[in-house]
Motif scaffolding. Structure first.
Motif, PDB file in Angstrom:
ATOM      1  N   ALA A 190       0.829  -1.198   0.000  1.00 47.62           N
ATOM      2  CA  ALA A 190       0.000   0.000   0.000  1.00 47.62           C
ATOM      3  C   ALA A 190       0.868   1.254   0.000  1.00 47.62           C
ATOM      4  CB  ALA A 190      -0.928  -0.003   1.219  1.00 47.62           C
ATOM      5  N   PHE A 191       1.955   1.212   0.768  1.00 49.66           N
ATOM      6  CA  PHE A 191       2.859   2.369   0.823  1.00 49.66           C
ATOM      7  C   PHE A 191       3.501   2.613  -0.542  1.00 49.66           C
ATOM      8  CE2 PHE A 191       6.931   4.435   1.656  1.00 49.66           C
ATOM      9  CZ  PHE A 191       6.532   5.507   2.443  1.00 49.66           C
ATOM     10  N   ARG A 192       3.919   1.541  -1.226  1.00 48.68           N
ATOM     11  CA  ARG A 192       4.539   1.706  -2.547  1.00 48.68           C
ATOM     12  C   ARG A 192       3.531   2.253  -3.559  1.00 48.68           C
ATOM     13  NH1 ARG A 192       6.952  -3.299  -1.270  1.00 48.68           N
ATOM     14  NH2 ARG A 192       5.445  -4.418  -2.580  1.00 48.68           N
ATOM     15  N   VAL A 193       2.296   1.758  -3.504  1.00 44.43           N
ATOM     16  CA  VAL A 193       1.263   2.260  -4.428  1.00 44.43           C
ATOM     17  C   VAL A 193       0.985   3.736  -4.157  1.00 44.43           C
ATOM     18  CG1 VAL A 193      -1.148   2.051  -5.130  1.00 44.43           C
ATOM     19  CG2 VAL A 193       0.216  -0.014  -4.738  1.00 44.43           C
ATOM     20  N   LEU A 194       0.892   4.092  -2.899  1.00 40.51           N
ATOM     21  CA  LEU A 194       0.651   5.496  -2.541  1.00 40.51           C
ATOM     22  C   LEU A 194       1.794   6.384  -3.013  1.00 40.51           C
ATOM     23  CD1 LEU A 194      -0.786   5.010   1.045  1.00 40.51           C
ATOM     24  CD2 LEU A 194      -1.977   6.140  -0.856  1.00 40.51           C
ATOM     25  N   ALA A 195       3.031   5.906  -2.873  1.00 40.87           N
ATOM     26  CA  ALA A 195       4.188   6.690  -3.325  1.00 40.87           C
ATOM     27  C   ALA A 195       4.130   6.927  -4.826  1.00 40.87           C
ATOM     28  CB  ALA A 195       5.481   5.968  -2.939  1.00 40.87           C
ATOM     29  N   SER A 196       3.725   5.915  -5.577  1.00 46.02           N
ATOM     30  CA  SER A 196       3.603   6.066  -7.023  1.00 46.02           C
ATOM     31  C   SER A 196       2.488   7.038  -7.375  1.00 46.02           C
ATOM     32  CB  SER A 196       3.343   4.700  -7.670  1.00 46.02           C
ATOM     33  OG  SER A 196       3.192   4.827  -9.068  1.00 46.02           O
ATOM     34  N   LEU A 197       1.347   6.907  -6.709  1.00 49.88           N
ATOM     35  CA  LEU A 197       0.233   7.817  -6.954  1.00 49.88           C
ATOM     36  C   LEU A 197       0.608   9.253  -6.572  1.00 49.88           C
ATOM     37  CD1 LEU A 197      -2.713   5.622  -5.607  1.00 49.88           C
ATOM     38  CD2 LEU A 197      -2.299   6.252  -7.995  1.00 49.88           C
ATOM     39  N   GLN A 198       1.365   9.394  -5.488  1.00 48.84           N
ATOM     40  CA  GLN A 198       1.790  10.721  -5.055  1.00 48.84           C
ATOM     41  C   GLN A 198       2.711  11.364  -6.089  1.00 48.84           C
ATOM     42  OE1 GLN A 198       3.868  10.748  -1.313  1.00 48.84           O
ATOM     43  NE2 GLN A 198       3.997  12.991  -1.216  1.00 48.84           N
ATOM     44  N   SER A 199       3.624  10.598  -6.655  1.00 47.97           N
ATOM     45  CA  SER A 199       4.562  11.151  -7.635  1.00 47.97           C
ATOM     46  C   SER A 199       3.852  11.604  -8.906  1.00 47.97           C
ATOM     47  CB  SER A 199       5.641  10.117  -7.984  1.00 47.97           C
ATOM     48  OG  SER A 199       5.083   9.016  -8.683  1.00 47.97           O
ATOM     49  N   ASN A 200       2.648  11.071  -9.131  1.00 47.24           N
ATOM     50  CA  ASN A 200       1.871  11.452 -10.315  1.00 47.24           C
ATOM     51  C   ASN A 200       0.747  12.434 -10.000  1.00 47.24           C
ATOM     52  OD1 ASN A 200       2.726   9.717 -12.811  1.00 47.24           O
ATOM     53  ND2 ASN A 200       2.811   8.323 -11.061  1.00 47.24           N
ATOM     54  N   GLY A 201       0.702  12.930  -8.771  1.00 51.26           N
ATOM     55  CA  GLY A 201      -0.279  13.944  -8.411  1.00 51.26           C
ATOM     56  C   GLY A 201      -1.660  13.421  -8.104  1.00 51.26           C
ATOM     57  N   ALA A 202      -1.820  12.079  -8.037  1.00 51.37           N
ATOM     58  CA  ALA A 202      -3.138  11.512  -7.783  1.00 51.37           C
ATOM     59  C   ALA A 202      -3.495  11.526  -6.298  1.00 51.37           C
ATOM     60  CB  ALA A 202      -3.223  10.091  -8.317  1.00 51.37           C
ATOM     61  N   VAL A 203      -2.491  11.463  -5.431  1.00 49.64           N
ATOM     62  CA  VAL A 203      -2.703  11.633  -3.991  1.00 49.64           C
ATOM     63  C   VAL A 203      -1.649  12.603  -3.477  1.00 49.64           C
ATOM     64  CG1 VAL A 203      -3.632   9.288  -3.729  1.00 49.64           C
ATOM     65  CG2 VAL A 203      -1.220   9.725  -3.236  1.00 49.64           C
ATOM     66  N   GLU A 204      -1.913  13.157  -2.306  1.00 55.55           N
ATOM     67  CA  GLU A 204      -0.926  14.025  -1.668  1.00 55.55           C
ATOM     68  C   GLU A 204      -0.826  13.655  -0.199  1.00 55.55           C
ATOM     69  OE1 GLU A 204      -2.366  17.897  -2.573  1.00 55.55           O
ATOM     70  OE2 GLU A 204      -3.873  17.894  -0.980  1.00 55.55           O
ATOM     71  N   ARG A 205       0.348  13.844   0.342  1.00 56.63           N
ATOM     72  CA  ARG A 205       0.595  13.486   1.739  1.00 56.63           C
ATOM     73  C   ARG A 205       0.504  14.733   2.604  1.00 56.63           C
ATOM     74  NH1 ARG A 205       5.408   9.471   3.896  1.00 56.63           N
ATOM     75  NH2 ARG A 205       4.742   9.409   6.086  1.00 56.63           N
ATOM     76  N   VAL A 206      -0.247  14.617   3.700  1.00 52.42           N
ATOM     77  CA  VAL A 206      -0.381  15.692   4.675  1.00 52.42           C
ATOM     78  C   VAL A 206      -0.049  15.093   6.036  1.00 52.42           C
ATOM     79  CG1 VAL A 206      -1.886  17.457   5.631  1.00 52.42           C
ATOM     80  CG2 VAL A 206      -2.225  16.693   3.270  1.00 52.42           C
ATOM     81  N   GLY A 207       1.153  15.351   6.528  1.00 49.46           N
ATOM     82  CA  GLY A 207       1.603  14.721   7.756  1.00 49.46           C
ATOM     83  C   GLY A 207       1.748  13.226   7.550  1.00 49.46           C
TER      84      GLY A 207
END
Length: 265
Positions: A46-63
């Motif tokens: 899940a962390f790897r998928v989120l990192a990939s989505l984050q790098s493409n602007g699909a999710v963003e990390r807040v804290g």
């Protein structure tokens, strides 16, 4: 021999499952552990998928939380209207004034159906996780900007109350009669508060900006972390800035009308 069943989902399937897992918390965000639980993925995956989505602007990390990013939210948003562009252009200097006087996180927002849409935001010195982002939207009923705009719009109030109100935190007002009473108080004071109603860690105070018919068309707010930020301390100054912003908006609208009238003659 391991009895674990191989996960045959493709990378795209896993990404879509992660995006769908946000549900009602698309704006406020959830942690990677909860995403893993909802998707049935190992936490490391899940962390790897989120990192990939984050790098493409699909999710963003807040804290330590993730929420849907600008790319995904923009797909659901309609184009900004000319009037919203005018509001942003005219009122952003007053948002900057509000920031300079408070050094806290400040917002400019409008009502769109049952949600508020944030036209602009300036970040304050005291960091706090927040569901707001420029161009993003959140439910109006549990935000200060939303309540101060809903309070003067009876049709919007009834639309909000067509469905049960979700309790985002223990402080969220979900009883319809209590909510109506809250809005009556907002109308009386021309001031609204978010008392940790959308996030346990966030307080906010908002006031309206009026059109020439004295109807709220936008709102400014000041927010900060619970325990360190006292919204009531900023109420008088916020009203003053909104009064100045209301005058500036009226002057702009009058000038636009005069210009349009001359162009048709």
């Amino acid at each position: 021999m391991s009895s674990e069943i191989p996960d045959k989902r493709s990378a795209i399937d896993k990404a879509m499952d992660v995006l769908n897992a946000f549900g009602d918390q698309a704006y406020t965000g959830i942690g990677v552990t909860e995403i893993a639980r909802r998707t049935g993925l190992p936490k490391s995956t899940a962390f790897r998928v989120l990192a990939s989505l984050q790098s493409n602007g699909a999710v963003e990390r807040v804290g330590d939380h993730y929420r849907l990013g600008k790319m995904i939210q923009d797909l659901a948003n309609t184009d900004e209207s000319d009037f919203q562009q005018t509001l942003r252009d005219v009122l952003t200097p007053f948002l900057a004034d509000l920031y300079s006087r408070t050094k806290q996180t400040v917002h400019l927002a409008v009502l769109d159906g049952k949600d508020v849409v944030y036209l602009n935001k300036l970040y304050g010195h005291m960091h706090v996780r927040s569901p707001s982002r420029i161009g993003g939207r959140v439910p109006a009923y549990c935000t200060a900007v939303g309540k101060v705009l809903l309070a003067h719009d009876s049709q919007a109030i009834e639309e909000v109350l067509t469905q049960p109100l979700r309790a985002w935190t223990p402080n969220t007002i979900v009883d319809p009669e209590s909510f109506r009473a809250e809005l009556a108080q907002v109308r009386a004071e021309n001031l609204a508060y978010d008392r940790a109603e959308i996030l346990r860690t966030l307080n906010c105070v908002a006031a309206p900006i009026l059109d020439r018919n004295r109807r709220p068309v936008a709102a400014l707010s000041v927010s900060g972390p619970v325990g360190r930020f006292i919204p009531q301390n900023h109420a008088t100054m916020l009203r003053q800035v909104c009064f100045e912003a209301t005058r500036a908006l009226a002057a702009t609208m009058n000038a636009q009308e005069r210009s349009a009238s001359r162009s048709t003659q």
